[in-house]
Write an enzyme that holds these catalytic residues in place. Structure first.
Site, PDB file in Angstrom:
ATOM      1  N   GLN A  10       0.833  -1.195   0.000  1.00 21.84           N
ATOM      2  CA  GLN A  10       0.000   0.000   0.000  1.00 21.84           C
ATOM      3  C   GLN A  10       0.874   1.255   0.000  1.00 21.84           C
ATOM      4  O   GLN A  10       1.912   1.296   0.652  1.00 21.84           O
ATOM      5  CB  GLN A  10      -0.885  -0.014   1.251  1.00 21.84           C
ATOM      6  CG  GLN A  10      -1.940   1.048   1.302  1.00 21.84           C
ATOM      7  CD  GLN A  10      -2.938   0.783   2.428  1.00 21.84           C
ATOM      8  OE1 GLN A  10      -3.118  -0.352   2.841  1.00 21.84           O
ATOM      9  NE2 GLN A  10      -3.572   1.822   2.916  1.00 21.84           N
ATOM     10  N   SER A  90       4.061  -6.112   2.966  1.00 23.68           N
ATOM     11  CA  SER A  90       2.789  -5.925   3.664  1.00 23.68           C
ATOM     12  C   SER A  90       1.630  -6.522   2.859  1.00 23.68           C
ATOM     13  O   SER A  90       1.575  -7.735   2.655  1.00 23.68           O
ATOM     14  CB  SER A  90       2.579  -4.426   3.948  1.00 23.68           C
ATOM     15  OG  SER A  90       1.430  -4.208   4.723  1.00 23.68           O
ATOM     16  N   LEU A  91       0.750  -5.685   2.362  1.00 26.93           N
ATOM     17  CA  LEU A  91      -0.361  -6.147   1.530  1.00 26.93           C
ATOM     18  C   LEU A  91       0.117  -7.034   0.382  1.00 26.93           C
ATOM     19  O   LEU A  91      -0.554  -7.988  -0.014  1.00 26.93           O
ATOM     20  CB  LEU A  91      -1.100  -4.927   0.965  1.00 26.93           C
ATOM     21  CG  LEU A  91      -2.105  -5.184  -0.155  1.00 26.93           C
ATOM     22  CD1 LEU A  91      -3.306  -5.943   0.372  1.00 26.93           C
ATOM     23  CD2 LEU A  91      -2.517  -3.874  -0.799  1.00 26.93           C
ATOM     24  N   ARG A 115      -9.353  -7.367   4.707  1.00 30.20           N
ATOM     25  CA  ARG A 115      -8.208  -6.909   5.507  1.00 30.20           C
ATOM     26  C   ARG A 115      -8.185  -5.384   5.583  1.00 30.20           C
ATOM     27  O   ARG A 115      -7.958  -4.810   6.654  1.00 30.20           O
ATOM     28  CB  ARG A 115      -6.917  -7.425   4.861  1.00 30.20           C
ATOM     29  CG  ARG A 115      -5.619  -7.020   5.550  1.00 30.20           C
ATOM     30  CD  ARG A 115      -4.448  -7.612   4.762  1.00 30.20           C
ATOM     31  NE  ARG A 115      -3.135  -7.371   5.358  1.00 30.20           N
ATOM     32  CZ  ARG A 115      -2.362  -6.339   5.102  1.00 30.20           C
ATOM     33  NH1 ARG A 115      -2.775  -5.400   4.243  1.00 30.20           N
ATOM     34  NH2 ARG A 115      -1.165  -6.226   5.664  1.00 30.20           N
ATOM     35  N   HIS A 203       1.124  -2.529  11.208  1.00 34.18           N
ATOM     36  CA  HIS A 203       2.178  -3.443  11.668  1.00 34.18           C
ATOM     37  C   HIS A 203       2.657  -3.110  13.079  1.00 34.18           C
ATOM     38  O   HIS A 203       3.854  -3.156  13.378  1.00 34.18           O
ATOM     39  CB  HIS A 203       3.332  -3.473  10.657  1.00 34.18           C
ATOM     40  CG  HIS A 203       2.866  -3.871   9.292  1.00 34.18           C
ATOM     41  ND1 HIS A 203       2.412  -5.142   9.019  1.00 34.18           N
ATOM     42  CD2 HIS A 203       2.727  -3.159   8.154  1.00 34.18           C
ATOM     43  CE1 HIS A 203       2.031  -5.191   7.758  1.00 34.18           C
ATOM     44  NE2 HIS A 203       2.196  -4.007   7.211  1.00 34.18           N
ATOM     45  N   GLN A 252       0.944 -10.765  10.792  1.00 32.01           N
ATOM     46  CA  GLN A 252       1.532  -9.790   9.875  1.00 32.01           C
ATOM     47  C   GLN A 252       1.003  -8.372  10.077  1.00 32.01           C
ATOM     48  O   GLN A 252       1.764  -7.411  10.034  1.00 32.01           O
ATOM     49  CB  GLN A 252       1.296 -10.245   8.429  1.00 32.01           C
ATOM     50  CG  GLN A 252       2.097  -9.460   7.412  1.00 32.01           C
ATOM     51  CD  GLN A 252       1.223  -8.944   6.293  1.00 32.01           C
ATOM     52  OE1 GLN A 252       0.138  -8.428   6.532  1.00 32.01           O
ATOM     53  NE2 GLN A 252       1.698  -9.080   5.077  1.00 32.01           N
TER      54      GLN A 252
END
Length: 314
Positions: A10, A90-91, A115, A203, A252
């Site tokens: 992202q 991440s994503l 999510r 995170h 995560q």
């Protein structure tokens, strides 16, 4: 030659992403159309036309990014370009798991939508911040973060959220202790401390409600067999014997992303070419700063794809 696909996270999204690919490649268009039908908003129009202020909202950004990535992966496969390893920032980990066969593309998009909404909900109404610390080693950043967390008001926190590459570490949490840690980092010699334009303390442990929601959502899914090794954010490496995908994805959203470790591990595995599947070129920069000898090629547009396929043929 060993190839890894590295999927953007992202922050790289922009209106217009994927439009030329959609018009030029029916395989890409098929994936985007299926993704568009799977969500409750006009994904295709938002990707191609914006507006940016809506596209930048977490709950919309995430499914759009994964749809783009899955479409590009399908086109690359059609061109005979496949990875030996996959990872994502991440994503981007959801796109990597789709590339590995763990999720079908449409399921990955639906999970990304879930999510994004869960992360937005977890952060709602809280005054938080994320700041990128440039020019300090991880031990120094961890030290100033620990000191700021110890001094923070009860019920507030600051944590390391991203180990991106040498000299680039992101901290996140409640605004006051994050800003205190950033000020201490400057005193410790940080070159710059850059506030990030994000909607939550991603995170960190403040996202635990999102992790809980993801665990419940993922627990009911039948996962596909992993056909390509995935390097996971929370580990900075492949899964071990005691790891499972659901637990790793639950962790995560509320644990540090270890992208520097991931890139170093790819080098250890003998990877000598990385294809960054965008949009954007953020990960190519991280690779250059971490392991200079690995060539990293970003692929976002028809022109990018053409250059990559010409290199492949050569």
């Amino acid at each position: 030659m060993a190839t890894a696909f590295l999927y953007a996270g992202q922050g790289s999204q922009h209106a217009g992403m994927g439009r030329d690919m959609y018009e030029a490649h029916p395989t890409f268009a098929q994936v985007i159309d299926a993704a568009d039908a799977a969500v409750d908003f006009d994904l295709k129009t938002l990707m191609f036309e914006g507006p940016d202020d809506q596209l930048n909202l977490t709950e919309y950004t995430q499914p759009c990014m994964v749809a783009f990535a899955c479409g590009m992966t399908a086109v690359l496969a059609e061109c005979g370009i496949a990875p030996d390893y996959v990872a994502g920032l991440s994503l981007g980990e959801y796109s990597a798991l789709a590339a590995a066969g763990v999720f079908e593309p449409v399921e990955a998009v639906k999970l990304a939508a879930f999510r994004g909404a869960a992360m937005a909900s977890a952060a709602a109404g809280r005054d938080t911040a994320m700041i990128s610390i440039l020019g300090l080693d991880r031990e120094t950043v961890e030290s100033v973060v620990a000191a700021a967390a110890a001094d923070a008001a009860e019920g507030t926190t600051v944590e390391v959220s991203n180990y991106n590459c040498p000299g680039q570490i992101v901290i996140a949490g409640d605004r006051a202790p994050v800003e205190a840690a950033a000020a201490a980092a400057k005193e410790a010699g940080a070159r710059r401390c850059i506030p990030l334009k994000v909607s939550g303390p991603f995170h960190t442990s403040l996202l635990k409600p999102a992790g809980d929601a993801l665990r419940d959502r993922l627990s009911g899914l039948e996962l596909g067999e992993m056909r390509v090794p995935v390097l996971f954010n929370t580990l900075g490496r492949e899964m071990g014997e005691g790891d499972d995908i659901v637990s790793l994805l639950e962790r995560q959203v509320q644990s540090s992303v270890r992208m520097e470790d991931t890139i170093c591990r790819l080098a250890e595995l003998g990877v000598d070419r990385i294809v960054e599947i965008g949009p954007g070129k953020v990960l190519s920069g991280l690779v250059r700063k971490t392991v200079k000898e690995i060539a990293c090629t970003p692929v976002e547009t028809v022109e990018d794809l053409q250059k990559l396929t010409e290199t492949q043929e050569g």
